[in-house]
Design an enzyme around this catalytic site. Structure first.
Site, PDB file in Angstrom:
ATOM      1  N   GLY A  40      -2.578  12.378   4.768  1.00 16.47           N
ATOM      2  CA  GLY A  40      -1.863  11.185   4.880  1.00 16.47           C
ATOM      3  C   GLY A  40      -0.702  11.562   5.305  1.00 16.47           C
ATOM      4  CG  HIS A  89      -1.919   1.532   0.901  1.00 15.04           C
ATOM      5  ND1 HIS A  89      -3.138   1.242   1.645  1.00 15.04           N
ATOM      6  CD2 HIS A  89      -1.743   2.103   0.226  1.00 15.04           C
ATOM      7  CE1 HIS A  89      -4.005   1.861   1.618  1.00 15.04           C
ATOM      8  NE2 HIS A  89      -3.257   2.690   0.940  1.00 15.04           N
ATOM      9  CG  ASP A 113      -2.179   4.586   3.083  1.00 19.93           C
ATOM     10  OD1 ASP A 113      -2.176   5.246   2.226  1.00 19.93           O
ATOM     11  OD2 ASP A 113      -3.476   5.169   4.061  1.00 19.93           O
ATOM     12  CG  HIS A 153       0.351  15.420   0.672  1.00 17.75           C
ATOM     13  ND1 HIS A 153      -0.703  15.413   0.099  1.00 17.75           N
ATOM     14  CD2 HIS A 153      -0.373  14.423   2.119  1.00 17.75           C
ATOM     15  CE1 HIS A 153      -1.310  14.456   0.421  1.00 17.75           C
ATOM     16  NE2 HIS A 153      -1.507  13.712   1.481  1.00 17.75           N
ATOM     17  CG  ASN A 164      -4.971   7.786  -5.302  1.00 13.74           C
ATOM     18  OD1 ASN A 164      -3.575   6.627  -5.000  1.00 13.74           O
ATOM     19  ND2 ASN A 164      -4.450   8.568  -3.904  1.00 13.74           N
ATOM     20  CG  HIS A 192      -6.573   2.191   5.678  1.00 19.60           C
ATOM     21  ND1 HIS A 192      -7.147   2.493   5.496  1.00 19.60           N
ATOM     22  CD2 HIS A 192      -5.587   2.967   4.620  1.00 19.60           C
ATOM     23  CE1 HIS A 192      -7.909   2.779   4.364  1.00 19.60           C
ATOM     24  NE2 HIS A 192      -7.088   3.373   3.293  1.00 19.60           N
TER      25      HIS A 192
END
Length: 425
Positions: A320, A56, A301, A305, A90, A228
């Site tokens: 995030g 992930h 995950d 950013h 994504n 998650h």
């Protein structure tokens, strides 16, 4: 040329053994004692592990490469000891056609320094109710399906998706979130939300969709994987479903294991993530779920950013947290070395052979003769500090910076080639 990793503590088949690892022609040739080679890597006092597996990650490439790209994301993975990752779809454009998927797979192979497996989306563009051609996506290289970042909002769409995924032997990896219940929330519903005067996120946003999807998974027989999981009720639902024979697996993220809402010091964007940090009771339930097998694996995950996107408070910050470079060391330090909640062997399993097994990634996450020489070497004895300047990712959005840790990565090898070595940027 033969390379031998000498005198390390080797994790193999769920056990720690004192052994050498011999590498030849990109593969593990032998594991034993008194092995020799043309090149010797001294691993005395070090842990020698299969390359870790993270199913992930978000690499933002194409579309948002100012946050991360395939090269920097894979370098971050290698820095954390990961040699195999699953990249979420994504990105822009979403790889929802065979041509886009083929291009994505090719880019991953050309630019990545670790093995990158590519998810296809559950629905077109991840935001519609229309399904892409799963058979064509799989043929083009998709290894599983996910709309991570978005929950599939209608039961009918998810039901059809699961039916088609089952036909094509594809895992549905779901971000369980009912948007009507999430309702633009930011922090977990509780005292912290009140203290910070921020919109709350009810646990029902996660648990109601998990309950729905478990019933659909039971009906369709699809392999349903939950990304998650973060609440006590989520763990209980999965535990019951497994007891009923439903084909379900799930993962926990390092930050949900290590932190709770009580750790949020103030209105700080580095603590804004989705799902949000939950209660102490939820955290304990996740740890119990790992230990009793309800939760199958740990996945980061990794969600980088730009610095400016995490500043100015939680209201406007992006959701995030990064994780590739901090996962093993922070988990090892807290739960193995300090609190002794679980063993090193258990932690390594949840980060290597278990994710590979769940997702059918054959020969990943194991050290066996004939398998690819994907190896990570960790220093468990010496304390180091997590510093921004050492991160390989473009994203520095983690609250763990400044933490003193054990378990820093010394070296990472992919197919027998060194892709990360401590001290080299």
């Amino acid at each position: 040329m033969q390379t031998v990793i000498k005198n390390g503590t080797v994790y193999q088949n769920g056990r720690l053994i004192h052994a050498d690892v011999l590498i030849e022609d990109q593969k593990i040739k032998a594991i034993g004692t008194d092995l020799t080679g043309d090149k010797v890597i001294d691993a005395t006092g070090k842990l020698v592990s299969p390359g870790l597996v993270d199913v992930h990650v978000h690499y933002r490439d194409p579309g948002q490469t100012y946050k991360e790209d395939i090269e920097t994301g894979s370098k971050a993975a290698a820095h954390g000891g990961f040699t195999t990752v699953g990249a979420m779809p994504n990105v822009t454009p979403v790889p929802d056609t065979p041509d886009l998927m083929k291009k994505m797979v090719q880019e991953n192979k050309q630019k990545g320094i670790v093995h990158i497996f590519q998810y296809g989306p559950i629905t077109k563009n991840e935001t519609t109710d229309e399904l892409p051609d799963y058979a064509a996506l799989k043929k083009a290289g998709a290894f599983a399906l996910s709309n991570d970042g978005h929950g599939v909002q209608t039961a009918q769409t998810m039901y059809l998706a699961m039916q088609e995924a089952k036909k094509n032997d594809l895992i549905v990896a779901a971000h369980a979130q009912d948007d009507s219940l999430f309702n633009h929330g930011i922090v977990n519903e509780g005292e912290k939300a009140k203290e910070l005067n921020l919109p709350p996120v009810t646990e029902l946003a996660e648990t109601t969709q998990i309950a729905r999807d478990l019933l659909l998974a039971e009906k369709t027989g699809v392999h349903y994987h939950i990304c998650h999981v973060s609440t006590k009720t989520s763990v209980e639902l999965v535990r019951i479903a497994k007891a009923c024979g439903i084909n379900v697996t799930c993962e926990a993220a390092p930050h949900h294991l290590l932190l709770t809402e009580d750790d949020i010091p103030k209105d700080n964007g580095y603590y804004k993530m989705n799902p949000p940090l939950r209660s102490k009771e939820d955290q304990v339930a996740l740890l119990v779920g790992l230990l009793d097998g309800t939760i199958d694996l740990i996945a980061t995950d990794h969600a980088p950013h730009a610095k400016q996107e995490k500043q100015g408070g939680m209201q406007n910050a992006a959701f995030g947290i990064t994780g590739s470079e901090t996962a093993f060391s922070t988990l090892y330090t807290k739960f193995v070395k300090e609190d002794k909640v679980f063993t090193l062997e258990q932690l390594l399993s949840w980060l290597s052979d278990q994710p590979a097994k769940v997702f059918g990634l054959k020969k990943a996450g194991v050290l066996e003769p004939g398998c690819p020489a994907d190896v990570a070497i960790f220093d468990l004895e010496h304390e180091t500090e997590l510093k921004e300047k050492n991160y390989q990712s473009k994203g520095i959005n983690t609250p763990f910076t400044g933490q003193k840790i054990y378990g820093a990565t010394v070296m990472t090898m992919v197919d027998g080639e060194v892709v990360y070595q401590r001290g080299e940027k």
